[in-house]
Design an enzyme around this catalytic site. Sequence first.
Site, mmCIF file in Angstrom:
data_model
loop_
_atom_site.group_PDB
_atom_site.id
_atom_site.type_symbol
_atom_site.label_atom_id
_atom_site.label_comp_id
_atom_site.label_asym_id
_atom_site.label_seq_id
_atom_site.Cartn_x
_atom_site.Cartn_y
_atom_site.Cartn_z
ATOM 1 N N VAL A 63 -1.833 7.628 1.585
ATOM 2 C CA VAL A 63 -0.509 7.266 2.093
ATOM 3 C C VAL A 63 -0.413 5.749 2.282
ATOM 4 O O VAL A 63 0.531 5.252 2.864
ATOM 5 C CB VAL A 63 -0.180 7.989 3.424
ATOM 6 N N ARG A 65 -1.716 2.408 -0.131
ATOM 7 C CA ARG A 65 -1.303 1.713 -1.349
ATOM 8 C C ARG A 65 -2.095 2.277 -2.518
ATOM 9 O O ARG A 65 -3.306 2.513 -2.422
ATOM 10 C CB ARG A 65 -1.534 0.206 -1.230
ATOM 11 N N GLU A 98 3.917 2.695 -9.838
ATOM 12 C CA GLU A 98 5.059 3.449 -9.308
ATOM 13 C C GLU A 98 6.329 2.930 -9.971
ATOM 14 O O GLU A 98 6.517 1.714 -10.052
ATOM 15 C CB GLU A 98 5.129 3.295 -7.792
ATOM 16 N N HIS A 117 7.091 8.177 -2.763
ATOM 17 C CA HIS A 117 6.815 7.105 -1.790
ATOM 18 C C HIS A 117 8.147 6.453 -1.420
ATOM 19 O O HIS A 117 8.520 5.414 -1.943
ATOM 20 C CB HIS A 117 5.855 6.092 -2.422
#
Length: 156
Positions: A63, A65, A98, A117
């Site tokens: 949770v 990086r 991401e 995220h």
Amino acid sequence: RRNPKRSMYDPYIKKAYGGEDINELVSECDYIVVAAPLTEDTRGLIDANVLSHVKKDAVLINVGRGPIIDEEAMIRSLQQQQNGGKLKGAALDVTTIEPLPSDSPLWSMENVLLSPHNMDKTANFLREATEMFVEENLPRYLRGLDLLNPVDKVAG
């Protein structure tokens, strides 16, 4: 912990681990939760060597990086699970890239849980963040006081 000696007299802690103890730490954990900031010290922290020391059937949760975990090493470890590998599964709120590329093997792995995220997409986030700035940190800054929740850009 960066400085485990700071926890030496905490009555609720039996043992505090420093960075040099990471292999010992993961060998004792059923669940490994990564919530660290991304710094030069944490980039690639969870690599193939660390993953080789995880406790049998451990679950890795990130949770923090994405680049803290060597994603390719994690994928290999997860794929080996059915052939006696140690890492049972992973829950990932973050990934190295991401959004996660559509061709990533993580999408189709049965032992991986992916979540978006996007904590800042909640109904109250913008209001709460603005209130924190306007009502707390801006007045502190203008009076020369310490800010709440400062970020050390070097230490993370």
